[in-house]
Design an enzyme around this catalytic site. Structure first.
Site, PDB file in Angstrom:
ATOM      1  N   GLU A 435       0.844  -1.210   0.000  1.00 15.60           N
ATOM      2  CA  GLU A 435       0.000   0.000   0.000  1.00 15.60           C
ATOM      3  C   GLU A 435       0.875   1.255   0.000  1.00 15.60           C
ATOM      4  O   GLU A 435       0.551   2.263   0.630  1.00 15.60           O
ATOM      5  CB  GLU A 435      -0.942  -0.046   1.212  1.00 15.60           C
ATOM      6  CG  GLU A 435      -2.197   0.826   1.148  1.00 15.60           C
ATOM      7  CD  GLU A 435      -3.021   0.639  -0.110  1.00 15.60           C
ATOM      8  OE1 GLU A 435      -3.340  -0.511  -0.440  1.00 15.60           O
ATOM      9  OE2 GLU A 435      -3.323   1.663  -0.749  1.00 15.60           O
TER      10      GLU A 435
HETATM   11  C1  FAD Z   1       2.846  -9.827   0.538  1.00 23.26           C
HETATM   12  C2  FAD Z   1       2.539  -8.747  -0.440  1.00 23.26           C
HETATM   13  C3  FAD Z   1       1.222  -8.442  -0.756  1.00 23.26           C
HETATM   14  C4  FAD Z   1       0.929  -7.461  -1.691  1.00 23.26           C
HETATM   15  N1  FAD Z   1      -0.370  -7.242  -2.067  1.00 23.26           N
HETATM   16  C5  FAD Z   1      -0.630  -6.466  -3.160  1.00 23.26           C
HETATM   17  C6  FAD Z   1      -1.940  -6.393  -3.736  1.00 23.26           C
HETATM   18  O1  FAD Z   1      -2.889  -6.985  -3.222  1.00 23.26           O
HETATM   19  N2  FAD Z   1      -2.102  -5.651  -4.867  1.00 23.26           N
HETATM   20  C7  FAD Z   1      -1.081  -4.984  -5.471  1.00 23.26           C
HETATM   21  O2  FAD Z   1      -1.294  -4.367  -6.490  1.00 23.26           O
HETATM   22  N3  FAD Z   1       0.173  -5.016  -4.936  1.00 23.26           N
HETATM   23  C8  FAD Z   1       0.419  -5.743  -3.813  1.00 23.26           C
HETATM   24  N4  FAD Z   1       1.692  -5.811  -3.294  1.00 23.26           N
HETATM   25  C9  FAD Z   1       2.740  -5.027  -3.912  1.00 23.26           C
HETATM   26  C10 FAD Z   1       3.216  -3.863  -3.064  1.00 23.26           C
HETATM   27  O3  FAD Z   1       2.224  -2.896  -2.961  1.00 23.26           O
HETATM   28  C11 FAD Z   1       4.528  -3.354  -3.688  1.00 23.26           C
HETATM   29  O4  FAD Z   1       5.508  -4.346  -3.449  1.00 23.26           O
HETATM   30  C12 FAD Z   1       4.948  -2.016  -3.109  1.00 23.26           C
HETATM   31  O5  FAD Z   1       4.065  -1.006  -3.502  1.00 23.26           O
HETATM   32  C13 FAD Z   1       6.367  -1.613  -3.549  1.00 23.26           C
HETATM   33  O6  FAD Z   1       6.554  -1.796  -4.922  1.00 23.26           O
HETATM   34  P1  FAD Z   1       7.825  -2.613  -5.439  1.00 23.26           P
HETATM   35  O7  FAD Z   1       7.874  -3.889  -4.686  1.00 23.26           O
HETATM   36  O8  FAD Z   1       7.777  -2.692  -6.908  1.00 23.26           O
HETATM   37  O9  FAD Z   1       9.063  -1.767  -4.980  1.00 23.26           O
HETATM   38  P2  FAD Z   1       9.727  -0.530  -5.786  1.00 23.26           P
HETATM   39  O10 FAD Z   1       8.688   0.354  -6.331  1.00 23.26           O
HETATM   40  O11 FAD Z   1      10.731  -1.068  -6.710  1.00 23.26           O
HETATM   41  O12 FAD Z   1      10.453   0.236  -4.601  1.00 23.26           O
HETATM   42  C14 FAD Z   1      11.648  -0.267  -3.989  1.00 23.26           C
HETATM   43  C15 FAD Z   1      12.066   0.670  -2.872  1.00 23.26           C
HETATM   44  O13 FAD Z   1      12.375   1.936  -3.427  1.00 23.26           O
HETATM   45  C16 FAD Z   1      11.630   2.957  -2.779  1.00 23.26           C
HETATM   46  N5  FAD Z   1      11.228   3.938  -3.796  1.00 23.26           N
HETATM   47  C17 FAD Z   1      10.630   3.704  -4.980  1.00 23.26           C
HETATM   48  N6  FAD Z   1      10.418   4.863  -5.620  1.00 23.26           N
HETATM   49  C18 FAD Z   1      10.889   5.841  -4.841  1.00 23.26           C
HETATM   50  C19 FAD Z   1      10.964   7.263  -4.949  1.00 23.26           C
HETATM   51  N7  FAD Z   1      10.489   7.899  -6.007  1.00 23.26           N
HETATM   52  N8  FAD Z   1      11.506   7.942  -3.923  1.00 23.26           N
HETATM   53  C20 FAD Z   1      11.980   7.309  -2.844  1.00 23.26           C
HETATM   54  N9  FAD Z   1      11.949   5.974  -2.687  1.00 23.26           N
HETATM   55  C21 FAD Z   1      11.399   5.251  -3.679  1.00 23.26           C
HETATM   56  C22 FAD Z   1      10.440   2.280  -2.123  1.00 23.26           C
HETATM   57  O14 FAD Z   1      10.062   2.956  -0.944  1.00 23.26           O
HETATM   58  C23 FAD Z   1      11.006   0.905  -1.807  1.00 23.26           C
HETATM   59  O15 FAD Z   1      11.625   0.908  -0.550  1.00 23.26           O
HETATM   60  C24 FAD Z   1       1.991  -6.746  -2.303  1.00 23.26           C
HETATM   61  C25 FAD Z   1       3.314  -7.022  -1.959  1.00 23.26           C
HETATM   62  C26 FAD Z   1       3.601  -8.015  -1.068  1.00 23.26           C
HETATM   63  C27 FAD Z   1       5.047  -8.327  -0.762  1.00 23.26           C
END
Ligand code: FAD
Length: 592
Positions: A435
């Protein structure tokens, strides 16, 4: 194994003595007399203790399994879900027009804490359905609402949210899933979504996936994203279930916690979808439920800390180890209980003061959401929108930290799975990530929310704190141990805001390098305010001759602890913020 007893007395204290809900002019709040809230919370507490909590470890150890394209939930989940449905729990705060009970959101939040504390992974199935329900309720056509909402309110059909793709989570503008228009007005959805919570399971007849996708030829980036309803089974005109849609589960993810919730890779292969809301306005549609969704995740964070604390406290009273340095407390036993030791006390007080403060903060936030919705009060909406990244980011960081603190009380036994304490920490960990990861919450707070409507809402927040400080400057319970501390913390927060204003325009890194500290500072000030309000209410109750004196004196003492030992964290956060971006950005990427 851990047990769970719902904190009903504390919830009632916040609802009736701090927020004074039944005196509020928010429509529906007049019904929230203590008899009603007590009855609802007690019933929820029974299900939580007797049904959901015993399944928590089952979900953790068994997990979900994918067999021949079908996802099976852990033993007992299906029966428990039926019980939840039969009791009407999934419909509590839903619209009566679609079979809901129409209770205020704040009551749903209190019940939500109880269910999440007892079994977070299980509660996510209904939680996500509620999110999808809200999106369709806010953006659906009448026909879509009639088709989907009654079944989603009853949880005969559950819901999911599909945003994330393998190459994009935060930066959804990079999304590749496409939606091709068909002659009949529907769309063919093709693409892969990953990490989809409750993506598939065996507890409902149908699953209504809300999927973000791009219509070819639309604007680039996030401006070209639309939202679609993509049911697992197509719904016939008479409401019966028709063909299986062209979507499947690629796999279930192996993960650190919430094993009882199926986290799925979802493959959409020309699946039939229906536009929800306006074309290319999918992000906006998703964002309308953002406040509730993020508040719900903040709640998950502190709710895990709450159940972990409850068990750590019982353990600290039971486990005999060492002697009290000021004199034996258990002369007939081989040692004194852990709770005599100051360091264990410090740990327990950190947990207690966080959990109770967080509970009040989230219930207050929920009342602002009700105020926004039911009175169309834009100021309340603006204020809660400002605080949402704080509720999400601060409460989940601290929720995890305190779940780990609770584990520490058990020593080595906390690390051994048999005691169940590691599950609370593992389950809480995801709340800091999904989220919107917490770093992104901080970015949202500093980069967007502070400046929203010309900074009106943050100014309103400071005015509210100032008014409280002024009104209670001479209050006998507050004047020494609450007012000066809150004043200082609020001053620190304002100084940080000023630093951002003076430096952030010239160099955004000066603001963004301090955004995480600012989010935590803001969280501390909010909890400080909650503690001051709770101490005042507890003092009033004691003055009024309340019978359960211990509850109220403990409340004031716990508040004093927070103000003295947690709130001064704002000083350190300010010092870090005022160093600006230079120390953070000092190295080139190659120099790390
Ligand atoms: C168990 C689980 C359940 C989930 N359930 C759902 C679901 O039901 N539906 C759904 O759609 N998704 C779901 N997700 C996905 C989740 O919402 C994403 O993993 C999360 O939003 C982060 O995206 P990412 O993993 O691609 O990380 P990335 O976007 O690659 O980010 C990696 C890191 O970089 C940081 N970062 C990225 N951009 C910036 C920026 N511009 N400035 C500063 N820091 C930044 C982030 O804070 C993070 O720490 C789930 C994930 C998990 C693990």
């Amino acid at each position: 194994m851990p047990t769970y007893t719902a904190p009903i007395q504390d919830m009632n204290f916040v609802l009736h003595e701090v927020l004074k809900v039944s005196e509020s002019n928010i429509p529906g709040y007049d019904e929230l007399e203590s008899d009603l809230t007590n009855a609802v919370l007690e019933e929820a507490g029974k299900i939580a203790s007797d049904v959901l909590a015993p399944l928590n470890a089952v979900g953790d150890t068994e997990g979900c399994r994918l067999e021949n394209g079908v996802v099976y939930t852990p033993t007992g989940f299906k029966e428990a879900f039926e019980q939840l449905k039969e009791g009407g729990w999934t419909a509590l705060d839903c619209d009566p027009e679609y079979g809901g009970q129409g209770m205020p959101y704040i009551l749903g939040t209190a019940v939500g804490e109880i269910f999440v504390s007892s079994n977070m992974a299980f509660n996510m199935y209904a939680g996500l359905t509620h999110g999808a329900y809200s999106a369709i309720h806010a953006h659906g056509t009448d026909e879509q609402k009639q088709t989907y909402l009654p079944k989603m309110v009853s949880c005969d059909w559950t819901g999911t949210m599909n945003l994330t793709e393998p190459h994009c989570g935060t930066d959804l503008g990079l999304m590749r899933t496409k939606a091709e228009p068909q002659d009949d007005g529907s769309y063919k959805i093709t693409g892969q979504k990953i990490f989809i919570s409750a993506g598939d399971h065996d507890m409902s007849e149908n699953i209504i996936h809300l999927v973000l996708a791009k219509i070819p030829g639309g604007p680039e980036g996030v401006k070209g994203i639309s939202l679609f309803i993509v049911p697992k089974f197509i719904v016939n005109e008479d409401g019966s279930l028709g063909d299986r849609n062209s979507l499947s589960v690629g796999k279930i993810e192996e993960k650190m916690g919430i094993h009882g919730n199926s986290t799925c890779v979802m493959d959409y292969d020309g699946a039939t979808g229906y536009l929800l809301g306006d074309m290319h306005k999918g992000m906006r549609a998703m964002f309308t439920m953002m406040n509730e969704a993020r508040l719900g995740v903040g709640l998950q964070g502190y709710a895990q800390a709450a159940v972990a604390y409850e068990n750590a406290l019982a353990y600290a009273k039971d486990r005999l180890q060492g002697r009290d340095v000021t004199g034996t407390k258990n002369p007939d036993g081989p040692a004194d209980p852990l709770i005599v030791h100051p360091d264990i006390r410090r740990n327990l007080m950190d947990q207690k003061s966080f959990v109770e403060g967080a509970r009040a903060f989230v219930l207050w936030g929920s009342s602002l959401i009700d105020q926004g919705h039911k009175l169309n009060d834009k100021d309340a909406e603006g204020l809660v929108s400002l605080m949402i990244p704080v509720i999400k980011g601060f409460l989940t960081d601290k929720g995890f930290e305190n779940a780990v603190n609770a584990q520490q009380v058990y020593g080595g036994h906390g690390y051994i799975e048999e005691w169940g304490m590691s599950q609370f920490a593992r389950d809480a960990r995801i709340t800091m990530i999904y989220e919107g990861a917490n770093g992104v919450q901080a970015l949202d707070l500093v980069g967007r929310k502070l400046a929203t409507d010309g900074g009106k809402h943050v100014m309103a927040f400071f005015e509210m704190v100032k008014a409280f400080l002024k009104e209670n400057a001479e209050h006998p319970a507050l004047k020494d141990d609450f007012i000066p501390q809150l004043k200082q913390a609020s001053k620190d927060l304002q100084a940080a805001g000023m630093f951002f204003m003076q430096n952030g325009m010239k160099n955004p890194n000066d603001a963004l390098s301090g955004s995480y500290d600012f989010m935590h500072m803001f969280g501390h000030v909010c909890l400080g305010l909650m503690w001051a309000r709770m101490a005042k209410a507890a003092h009033d109750a004691l003055e009024g001759g309340a019978s359960n004196k211990e509850f109220y004196t403990a409340k004031i003492a716990t508040g004093r602890y927070y103000m003295a030992r947690q709130l001064p964290a704002t000083r350190l956060h300010l010092a870090r913020i005022e160093t600006g971006g230079a120390p953070v950005m000092a190295l080139d990427a190659e120099e790390f």
